[in-house]
Scaffold this active site. Structure first.
Site, short mmCIF file in Angstrom:
data_model
loop_
_atom_site.label_atom_id
_atom_site.label_comp_id
_atom_site.label_asym_id
_atom_site.label_seq_id
_atom_site.Cartn_x
_atom_site.Cartn_y
_atom_site.Cartn_z
N HIS A 83 8.85 -7.66 3.16
CA HIS A 83 7.69 -8.47 3.56
C HIS A 83 8.21 -9.78 4.15
O HIS A 83 9.32 -10.22 3.82
CB HIS A 83 6.85 -8.87 2.34
CG HIS A 83 6.35 -7.74 1.49
ND1 HIS A 83 5.52 -6.75 1.96
CD2 HIS A 83 6.54 -7.47 0.17
CE1 HIS A 83 5.21 -5.92 0.97
NE2 HIS A 83 5.83 -6.33 -0.13
N CYS A 112 5.47 -7.59 -6.01
CA CYS A 112 6.58 -8.15 -5.22
C CYS A 112 6.14 -9.40 -4.46
O CYS A 112 6.85 -10.42 -4.45
CB CYS A 112 7.12 -7.10 -4.26
SG CYS A 112 5.82 -6.17 -3.41
P1 NAD Z 1 6.58 5.39 -6.92
O1 NAD Z 1 5.55 6.30 -6.39
O2 NAD Z 1 7.82 5.15 -6.13
O3 NAD Z 1 7.04 5.88 -8.37
C1 NAD Z 1 6.13 6.30 -9.35
C2 NAD Z 1 6.80 7.38 -10.18
O4 NAD Z 1 5.94 7.72 -11.27
C3 NAD Z 1 7.07 8.65 -9.40
O5 NAD Z 1 8.40 9.07 -9.67
C4 NAD Z 1 6.05 9.63 -9.94
O6 NAD Z 1 6.52 10.96 -9.90
C5 NAD Z 1 5.92 9.14 -11.38
N1 NAD Z 1 4.70 9.57 -12.06
C6 NAD Z 1 3.52 9.90 -11.53
N2 NAD Z 1 2.66 10.25 -12.51
C7 NAD Z 1 3.30 10.12 -13.68
C8 NAD Z 1 2.94 10.31 -15.03
N3 NAD Z 1 1.71 10.73 -15.40
N4 NAD Z 1 3.88 10.08 -16.00
C9 NAD Z 1 5.11 9.65 -15.68
N5 NAD Z 1 5.50 9.45 -14.38
C10 NAD Z 1 4.61 9.67 -13.41
O7 NAD Z 1 5.82 4.02 -7.23
P2 NAD Z 1 6.46 2.56 -7.27
O8 NAD Z 1 6.54 2.05 -5.89
O9 NAD Z 1 7.67 2.57 -8.12
O10 NAD Z 1 5.27 1.76 -7.98
C11 NAD Z 1 5.10 1.72 -9.38
C12 NAD Z 1 4.35 0.44 -9.73
O11 NAD Z 1 5.15 -0.67 -9.28
C13 NAD Z 1 2.98 0.26 -9.05
O12 NAD Z 1 2.15 -0.48 -9.92
C14 NAD Z 1 3.31 -0.59 -7.84
O13 NAD Z 1 2.19 -1.31 -7.38
C15 NAD Z 1 4.36 -1.50 -8.43
N6 NAD Z 1 5.26 -2.13 -7.45
C16 NAD Z 1 5.76 -1.43 -6.41
C17 NAD Z 1 6.57 -2.07 -5.49
C18 NAD Z 1 7.12 -1.35 -4.30
O14 NAD Z 1 7.39 -1.98 -3.28
N7 NAD Z 1 7.32 -0.06 -4.34
C19 NAD Z 1 6.90 -3.43 -5.67
C20 NAD Z 1 6.44 -4.10 -6.78
C21 NAD Z 1 5.60 -3.45 -7.67
#
Ligand code: NAD
Length: 333
Positions: free
Chosen positions: A219, A140
């Protein structure tokens, strides 16, 4: 013919990617993967997304009365591209699964550039991802910085960027993270964000520092740039205004709280603010040196980029601006 998209990891980013892909005329969501039969899994089913689960977890879902369409491995067999939205440490090892299924794979900004070899931002380097098998949509913060830097680099040339990132400490539903009453400086200087921008815009000279602040909303970036060509604050505002993913804000909006209120007033899904929000009044140029403040909605700015990345990788659209327009139009941005 529409691209068959599957989403592995249906959390903050995954559910937004699924909803955005479902809105595109040239894509369909043929599966999402969940680990636990919780309220998010129930919502996925209610939205009509076929639910796939980790092998062996089917009985948990069936006991909760949730219909399971198969395992994650089954899901990978029916998709053209998988968008991995699982947490760090899970996402990288998943590459072996994707290779075994022979499916194109995308990761998110939590992963290292080297995992995919291509880091993506639609306005900055769409062409790099054309037809590729792997790509990573940058974080992000990097998305927010890349949008503004690439726009101003095209308009005036950028000699040097210095940015201070005031990072939200957790996402709104995240009850386990903090701080809730402290400001935490990132002592590694410069922070990792500058090098991450260079994975998308390698020629840009950039240094960043970061602090974590007790908020869940957005942010806030304090951006300082040396521009190559002489220009005024009005010239910069005009260039920023041309980018459909940059929103110039003012009119009494004095904080990130009011930016989020605007998203709610706009009836955006989940109150998402997909664009960089730059305070018009903060844009100041003196002797080629620019200052500005921008607010970045961490949960949603990368969603548009994920959609464009799918189009680039599957070559359903070879032109960056046409893909950006298709994505924006489908999202009613
Ligand atoms: P999150 O924790 O909200 O979601 C992750 C999901 O994956 C959860 O639902 C979890 O249950 C699931 N999960 C866990 N293990 C798994 C598996 N083995 N198989 C399938 N599903 C599984 O995380 P998020 O915030 O969505 O982040 C995901 C990615 O996006 C990360 O790389 C993060 O750095 C990136 N990201 C996050 C944001 C943010 O602000 N949240 C912004 C940009 C990028």
């Amino acid at each position: 013919m529409s691209v068959k998209v599957v989403v592995n990891g249906y959390g903050t980013i995954g559910k937004r990617v699924a909803d955005a892909a479902a809105l595109q005329l040239d894509m369909e969501v043929v599966g999402v993967a969940k680990t636990r039969p919780n309220f998010e899994a129930r919502m996925a089913l209610e939205k009509g997304y076929p639910l796939y689960v980790l092998a062996g977890r089917e009985p948990d879902f069936e006991a909760a009365g949730m219909e399971v369409s198969g395992t994650v491995e089954d899901m990978l067999e029916i998709g053209d591209v998988v968008v991995d939205c699982t947490p760090n440490k899970i996402a990288a090892p998943n590459k072996a699964l994707y290779d075994a299924a022979g499916i194109k794979a995308m990761w998110q900004g939590g992963e290292d550039h080297e995992l995919a070899g291509i880091s993506f931002n639609a306005h900055s380097n769409y062409d790099d991802a054309l037809g590729c098998d792997y790509a990573r949509v940058v974080s992000c913060n990097t998305t927010g910085l890349s949008r503004v830097i690439s726009t101003l680099d095209k308009a005036f040339g950028v000699r040097k960027v210095r940015a201070t990132l005031c990072r939200r400490s957790a996402d709104p539903p995240d009850v386990k993270k903090g701080p809730i009453n402290a400001i935490v400086p990132e002592l590694k200087m410069p922070s990792h964000h500058g090098p991450d921008v260079k994975t998308v815009l390698p020629e840009i000279d950039i240094d960043t520092v970061a602090i974590k602040v007790p908020t869940t909303l957005m942010h806030l970036h304090i951006v300082n740039m040396d521009l190559k060509d002489a220009c005024t604050s009005e010239d910069v505002l005009e260039a920023l205004d041309e980018n459909s993913r940059i929103r110039l804000i003012g009119e009494g909006m004095a904080s990130t709280a009011e930016v989020m209120e605007l998203a709610r007033d706009m009836d955006r899904p989940r109150s998402d603010m997909w664009e960089n929000c730059i305070w018009e009044e903060s844009v100041n140029v003196s002797d080629c040196e620019l200052y500005l403040f921008q607010a970045i909605h961490q949960e949603s700015d990368v969603i548009l980029e994920n959609i464009d990345c799918i189009r680039a990788m599957t070559e359903t659209e070879s032109d960056a601006m046409r893909s950006i327009t298709k994505t924006n139009d489908a999202m009613e941005l």
